[in-house]
Design an enzyme around this catalytic site. Sequence first.
Site, PDB file in Angstrom:
ATOM      1  N   LYS A 270     -89.510 -25.778   6.289  1.00  0.00           N
ATOM      2  CA  LYS A 270     -89.784 -25.956   7.711  1.00  0.00           C
ATOM      3  C   LYS A 270     -90.906 -26.960   7.910  1.00  0.00           C
ATOM      4  O   LYS A 270     -91.740 -27.130   7.023  1.00  0.00           O
ATOM      5  CB  LYS A 270     -90.244 -24.616   8.307  1.00  0.00           C
ATOM      6  CG  LYS A 270     -89.151 -23.596   8.495  1.00  0.00           C
ATOM      7  CD  LYS A 270     -89.713 -22.296   9.063  1.00  0.00           C
ATOM      8  CE  LYS A 270     -88.627 -21.270   9.267  1.00  0.00           C
ATOM      9  NZ  LYS A 270     -87.633 -21.625  10.290  1.00  0.00           N
ATOM     10  N   ARG A 344     -79.451 -14.420   7.673  1.00  0.00           N
ATOM     11  CA  ARG A 344     -78.055 -13.985   7.679  1.00  0.00           C
ATOM     12  C   ARG A 344     -77.569 -13.608   6.280  1.00  0.00           C
ATOM     13  O   ARG A 344     -76.664 -12.794   6.134  1.00  0.00           O
ATOM     14  CB  ARG A 344     -77.176 -15.072   8.323  1.00  0.00           C
ATOM     15  CG  ARG A 344     -77.245 -16.411   7.645  1.00  0.00           C
ATOM     16  CD  ARG A 344     -76.670 -17.529   8.513  1.00  0.00           C
ATOM     17  NE  ARG A 344     -77.614 -17.960   9.556  1.00  0.00           N
ATOM     18  CZ  ARG A 344     -77.356 -18.912  10.443  1.00  0.00           C
ATOM     19  NH1 ARG A 344     -76.184 -19.542  10.431  1.00  0.00           N
ATOM     20  NH2 ARG A 344     -78.254 -19.245  11.335  1.00  0.00           N
TER      21      ARG A 344
HETATM   22  N1  BES Z   1     -86.636 -17.172  11.031  1.00  0.00           N
HETATM   23  C1  BES Z   1     -85.934 -18.313  11.463  1.00  0.00           C
HETATM   24  C2  BES Z   1     -85.629 -18.277  12.968  1.00  0.00           C
HETATM   25  C3  BES Z   1     -86.801 -18.493  13.875  1.00  0.00           C
HETATM   26  C4  BES Z   1     -87.272 -19.755  14.133  1.00  0.00           C
HETATM   27  C5  BES Z   1     -87.382 -17.434  14.513  1.00  0.00           C
HETATM   28  C6  BES Z   1     -88.322 -19.962  14.994  1.00  0.00           C
HETATM   29  C7  BES Z   1     -88.421 -17.621  15.390  1.00  0.00           C
HETATM   30  C8  BES Z   1     -88.908 -18.886  15.621  1.00  0.00           C
HETATM   31  C9  BES Z   1     -84.600 -18.424  10.728  1.00  0.00           C
HETATM   32  O1  BES Z   1     -84.596 -17.971   9.434  1.00  0.00           O
HETATM   33  C10 BES Z   1     -84.254 -19.891  10.713  1.00  0.00           C
HETATM   34  O2  BES Z   1     -85.009 -20.640  10.167  1.00  0.00           O
HETATM   35  N2  BES Z   1     -83.150 -20.254  11.341  1.00  0.00           N
HETATM   36  C11 BES Z   1     -82.754 -21.617  11.444  1.00  0.00           C
HETATM   37  C12 BES Z   1     -81.266 -21.662  11.252  1.00  0.00           C
HETATM   38  C13 BES Z   1     -80.719 -23.044  11.078  1.00  0.00           C
HETATM   39  C14 BES Z   1     -81.199 -23.631   9.772  1.00  0.00           C
HETATM   40  C15 BES Z   1     -79.216 -22.964  11.093  1.00  0.00           C
HETATM   41  C16 BES Z   1     -83.160 -22.127  12.832  1.00  0.00           C
HETATM   42  O3  BES Z   1     -83.108 -21.368  13.782  1.00  0.00           O
HETATM   43  O4  BES Z   1     -83.565 -23.269  12.913  1.00  0.00           O
HETATM   44 ZN    ZN Z   2     -85.269 -19.462   8.072  1.00  0.00          ZN
END
Ligand code: BES
Ligand code: ZN
Length: 495
Positions: A270, A344
Site C-alpha cells: 500500500k 477475502r
Molecule cells: N483492508 C483493505 C480495505 C480497506 C482499505 C479498508 C482502506 C479500509 C480502508 C483491504 O484488504 C484492501 O486492501 N482491499 C483492496 C482491494 C483491491 C486490491 C481489490 C482495496 O480496497 O483497495
Molecule cells: Zn488489503
Amino acid sequence: MKLDKNKIQISIGKNTSKSFYKLQVLFKDHFPENLKTKFSLQTSSGIFTGDYGQTFSDEAEKILYLGLGDSSKIKIRSVAQLFFPFGEKLKKWDGVGLEIHLPKILTTSLPADLLIYQIVNSLEQGAFAINVLSKEFRENSKKTGSVSFILQDAAKAKEAEKGLKRGKVVSRYINGARYIAHLPANHFTPEEFVSRSKEIAKDNGLKITVFDEAQLKKEKMGGILAVCEGSDKKAKMIILEYTPAKPSTKKKLAIIGKGLTFDSGGISIKPAQDMHEMKYDMCGAAAAIHAIGAIAELGLGVPVIAAIGVAENMPDAAALKPGDVYTAHNGITVEVQNTDAEGRLVLGDVLSYVGKKFKPDYMLDLATLTGAIIISLGHEAAGVMSNSEPLTTLLKEASQTSDERIWEMPLWDEYADELKSDIADIRNIASRAGGSLSAAKFLEKFVDSGIAWAHIDIAGAAWRKKGSGTQIGNGPTGYGVRLLVDLAEKIGKKK
Ligand code: BES
Ligand code: ZN
Ligand code: ZN
C-alpha cells in the site's frame, strides 16, 4: 488480556455521590417560564433557549442545562449523541457525579428502554479515552464520576432499568472491541487475539477452539496460510461457541470476522499515506468476538458461533506473490493477482469451514474488506450484500433498533464476471468499478448452498479519522457489536 470494566457507575434514581451536578434536559418548545427569566438575566453570550445541543452551566447552583431542540424532531440517535461529551467530561471528574433529569415528554415520545440503552452507550463511549498508551491516560485512568437518571415519568422506571442493564453489558463489549482495535499491530498480534478470545470465553463459559498453523494446514486452509506467509506472526482461526442454557429457537447464527492485525498490502504494498490505519483491519473480528461475549452475557436464547481468521499481511522474501495460486478450503484454486486483496482469502476459508462444520441457518461476515465501500457510503453505514432476503430484512430491523446503519448493495451475478482467471478457477480481484460488489461475489463462492448469508463491509463504519456524524469521537467505533446483539435477539424469536 482482560476486558475492562465499565468506565462509569450508572444507576436509576438520585445520585448519591458527595458532589454532583444536576443535568436538566430541556426542549425549546416546552421551555419553563421561570427559566426564561433566569437565562435572560444570567447569560452574557446569548440566551439559552433549548436549541439542539446548546448547553448552559450554572456553577452556583450546580445545574447544567442541555437543549434538545424541537420535541417533534427528536430521535434516539440525536438525543443519545449529546451525551458523548458528558461521558468525556465524567472521565476527568474525580468522584463528581451527574444526575440526569429526563422530562416526561421525552420518555413518552421515545421508548424509555431504547433511549436509556443508547444514552448509556454514548456516555460509556465518551468516557473511554483511546490514548491508552499515553501518560495522560495512565494518570487519568482511575478517575470518573457516577451518573444517575431521574425520570419525571416515574412509571417508566422499570423500562429504563431494562435499557440500563443492557447498556452496561453492551457498552463494555463495544469499548472492548474499540480498545483492541486501537492498539497498534506491535501490541495486538494474532497471539493477543487468542488471549483476548480466551478471556471472553472464560468470562461467559463459551467453548473455544484455536487452530494454529499445523491445524490450518491439516484442514487445508490455503487462503489463511497464503496471507501470513510474509509475516513472522503465524495465522490463527479462533472459534467461540455459545450454547444458551434455555434455547428459544432452533436456528443457529454464525458470525465471521476479518482479523488482519495489520494489512501492509503485502508485495502489492500500500502507499505510505495512512498505512498506519491498517492496524484497524481486524475490526470485523473484534466485533465478532465481542458481540458473542455480549450475547452470552445477556443470556440470549439463540446458539451463536463466532469464527475469526487472524493474520498479518506483510511483504517478505517468503511472502505470497502476485500471480501465485493457492487451493482454498473448499478445494477451489485461486490466482492471487493482488496480495492486498487478502481479506477475502482469509474469509473464504473461514466461511467454507464454518458452513461445513456447523451448518448454520444464518451466517454473517463482518470485514473491513474494501476501500471502495468508503467511496460508496462514506463512514455513516456499512454495506450489506446478501443471498437472502429474509436475512437482509432481519438485519434492517436490527439496524433500526441498534442504531447501527446498514445499506443494501447488490449481489448480482454479473459482478462475478471479472473474477475469471486464465490459470485457476478464479482470481482474487476484478476491476475498480464496483470493487465492493466483486469482493462480495468472491466470498459467495465459499458459502455452501442453503445457508442464508450476508457480507457486511465495515471498512467505512469501523473507524473515523475525526469525529463526525453518528460517531462523535475519532478512532475505532466498535461498529457491529450493537447490530449483532439485536440481530441475535431477533433470531432468538424465530421458530
Ligand atoms: N483492508 C483493505 C480495505 C480497506 C482499505 C479498508 C482502506 C479500509 C480502508 C483491504 O484488504 C484492501 O486492501 N482491499 C483492496 C482491494 C483491491 C486490491 C481489490 C482495496 O480496497 O483497495
Ligand atoms: Zn488489503
Ligand atoms: Zn485488508
